[in-house]
Write an enzyme that holds these catalytic residues in place. Structure first.
Site, mmCIF file in Angstrom:
data_model
loop_
_atom_site.group_PDB
_atom_site.id
_atom_site.type_symbol
_atom_site.label_atom_id
_atom_site.label_comp_id
_atom_site.label_asym_id
_atom_site.label_seq_id
_atom_site.Cartn_x
_atom_site.Cartn_y
_atom_site.Cartn_z
ATOM 1 N N HIS A 99 0.838 -1.213 0.000
ATOM 2 C CA HIS A 99 0.000 0.000 0.000
ATOM 3 C C HIS A 99 0.864 1.250 0.000
ATOM 4 C CE1 HIS A 99 0.434 0.883 4.376
ATOM 5 N NE2 HIS A 99 0.344 -0.421 4.567
ATOM 6 N N ASP A 137 0.024 4.479 1.000
ATOM 7 C CA ASP A 137 -0.127 5.479 2.058
ATOM 8 C C ASP A 137 0.645 5.082 3.300
ATOM 9 O OD1 ASP A 137 -2.018 3.327 2.307
ATOM 10 O OD2 ASP A 137 -3.026 4.444 3.901
ATOM 11 N N ASP A 179 6.350 1.036 6.998
ATOM 12 C CA ASP A 179 5.036 0.423 6.857
ATOM 13 C C ASP A 179 4.229 1.271 5.873
ATOM 14 O OD1 ASP A 179 2.523 -0.703 7.120
ATOM 15 O OD2 ASP A 179 2.179 0.082 9.132
ATOM 16 N N GLU A 213 -4.801 2.205 2.819
ATOM 17 C CA GLU A 213 -4.854 1.003 3.645
ATOM 18 C C GLU A 213 -4.996 1.352 5.112
ATOM 19 O OE1 GLU A 213 -3.131 -2.302 6.127
ATOM 20 O OE2 GLU A 213 -2.500 -0.215 5.936
ATOM 21 N N GLU A 214 -4.351 2.428 5.533
ATOM 22 C CA GLU A 214 -4.252 2.736 6.954
ATOM 23 C C GLU A 214 -5.526 3.308 7.566
ATOM 24 O OE1 GLU A 214 -1.957 1.626 8.563
ATOM 25 O OE2 GLU A 214 -0.040 1.661 7.512
ATOM 26 N N ASP A 226 3.591 -6.866 3.588
ATOM 27 C CA ASP A 226 3.218 -5.932 4.648
ATOM 28 C C ASP A 226 3.262 -6.575 6.030
ATOM 29 O OD1 ASP A 226 2.416 -3.516 5.711
ATOM 30 O OD2 ASP A 226 0.291 -3.804 5.285
ATOM 31 N N HIS A 237 3.489 3.048 13.158
ATOM 32 C CA HIS A 237 2.417 3.986 13.497
ATOM 33 C C HIS A 237 2.812 4.939 14.621
ATOM 34 C CE1 HIS A 237 -0.940 1.147 11.754
ATOM 35 N NE2 HIS A 237 0.102 1.297 10.941
#
Length: 486
Positions: free
Chosen positions: A77, A79, A116, A146-147, A170, A458
């Site tokens: 992904h 983003d 990530d 995705e996030e 991922d 994150h």
């Protein structure tokens, strides 16, 4: 700085990652990175397209001698989660990530790194750009958003892809091969409240909860880390119960998929109770710090006297708010009865905003069981509806059911064992991968997930292991050579 990153082996991967990290790419604002990826594909003279929702698909033919192998989909992904320390000055909409090397780790200065899933995307780009890597026909699928909802995967229509095998890049432990994941649903509680003029003869304070580790609200939820919103609520609840504390504002947490690291509030107490309030609250803070002394060594709670705010919340709504947050579960709800050590169901109270007559609370409920996901979401709903909140469910996505008979799973497991002389961890994870969603429109696609070791995803502590990325790259190249025949 970023130039040093380009000299790390494998240079092809790290150069692609540096190029990608120069492009701002927040979730739901992926226009620039979409164009970047389109330009990348076209520069290589590869067939490149954008689907209806913004996913980018780049197709590359098989290398010589690999034409008889099954076509694969390599997926990541575009983003990234945007988090920064409160004292870091950085504009995610305009600046590229500022990276540096610290021993075996690549880190970012005060922000998330974007490994990530930037390292997975960079590895796919490296394969696409190389003329020396042996591989079958490839469909490179770069999804968006995705996030914060997985809308890219949800919007990918059936029939767009022809590949029979999907390699999702991922996963964040280099000794782990993913064969399943949790689904999720966003739970949002809102309500309005009447503001009242701040009573006379009160003293106002700003309360700050900072220094928590934060982290991935799925993968890290089992660690029992501190949640800034729950800690703040505990302080406010105690102050209200013992000293009639009044709340003016709360601003806690950020993204649903990040365990909240910080929370700030503006409150008032009767001036006559000021000293007793400070004494009692500092005792409570010391107790909280002691409770988290092993896990949250940098937890800081500060109470600073400030000018009195113009207004405070209606008392009845304030009481309902603090009791609802106290009641709503945060953390692990149920462990998997089938997979040892796997969290089945959890909730993250991710965001609490109280300001100017409006309250908004955002949670992310995850589960590999659809029925238990619904059960916990309804429990959270009930906690807030009993206090007059309106509660909505949105952004729901399914989990990825493990397939123990997967052909590609057996192949990559054997490759790992042959190369590294040890068995990998073959497991489902308590995080949202796109495989479950993609499998809805491509039910016959054989899927597996793997990746390099990434810590602190994150959060501004996110870091990627250099030696692990080398291991991941070696593993990926071996898999590409050993894809089964058609």
């Amino acid at each position: 700085m970023n130039s040093d990153i380009r000299n790390i082996e494998p240079k092809l991967v790290w150069n692609m990652f540096a190029d990608l990290n120069a492009v701002p790419r927040p979730s739901k604002k992926e226009e620039r990175v979409i164009q970047f990826m389109v330009d990348f594909g076209k520069k290589l003279n590869l067939k490149t397209e954008i689907d209806k929702v913004g996913n980018v698909i780049i197709r590359k033919p098989a290398t010589s001698g690999m034409e008889n192998k099954k076509m694969i989909v390599m997926q990541g992904h575009l983003d990234m989660v945007h988090q920064k320390n409160s004292d870091t000055i950085f504009d995610f909409d305009k600046e590229g990530i500022k990276m540096f090397i610290d021993g075996d780790w690549v880190k970012a200065k005060g922000t998330t790194l974007g490994a990530d899933n930037g390292l997975g995307v960079a590895a796919i780009m490296a394969v696409l750009s190389s003329s020396e890597i042996a591989h079958p026909a490839i469909e490179a699928l770069f999804t968006i958003d995705e996030e914060t909802g997985m809308t890219g995967a949800m919007g990918l229509e059936g029939g767009v892809l022809e590949g029979e095998i999907l390699l999702n890049l991922d996963t964040e432990e280099d000794d782990e091969i993913g064969m399943g994941c949790a689904g999720g649903v966003d739970v949002t509680a809102t309500r309005s409240y009447s503001e009242e003029e701040t009573p006379e003869n009160t003293t106002a304070f700003k309360i700050s909860v900072t220094g928590l580790n934060g982290g991935h609200s799925g993968m890290d939820i089992i660690k029992g880390l501190g949640n800034a919103n729950k800690i703040m609520n505990r302080i406010l609840f105690d102050g209200f119960a013992n000293f009639g504390l009044r709340v003016s504002e709360i601003n806690g947490g950020s993204l649903r998929n990040a365990i909240p690291r910080e929370s700030f509030s503006i409150v008032s107490v009767d001036t006559i109770s000021k000293d007793a309030f400070l004494f009692e609250t500092n005792l409570l803070i010391n107790n909280i710090k002691q409770e988290f002394s092993t896990l949250e060594k940098n937890l800081t709670v500060e109470i600073t006297e400030i000018a009195s705010p113009k207004s405070v919340m209606n008392l009845g709504v304030q009481e309902g708010l603090t009791k609802s947050i106290y009641t709503a579960l945060n953390g692990v709800y149920r462990m998997s009865p089938d997979v040892d050590g796997l969290v089945e169901t959890s909730n993250n109270i991710a965001r609490v905003i109280v300001k100017e007559g409006e309250i908004k609370i955002g949670c992310l409920t995850r589960s590999s069981s659809e029925t238990n996901k619904s059960d916990l979401a309804n429990s959270i709903r009930s906690a807030f509806e009993l206090s007059g909140f309106d509660v909505d469910f949105s952004g729901e996505y399914p989990g990825w059911l493990p397939n123990v008979n997967s052909e590609i799973l057996k192949i990559v497991t054997n490759i790992y064992t042959d190369i590294f002389k040890e068995n990998p961890e073959v497991a489902a994870c308590h995080a949202g991968l796109e495989c479950g969603i993609l499998g809805q429109n491509y039910p016959d696609m054989d899927m597996v997930s793997f990746g390099p070791t990434i810590r602190g995803a994150h959060s501004p502590d996110e870091r990627a292991s250099i030696t692990s990325t080398q291991k991941f790259w070696k593993f990926l190249l071996a898999i590409l050579k050993n894809v089964p025949k058609k």
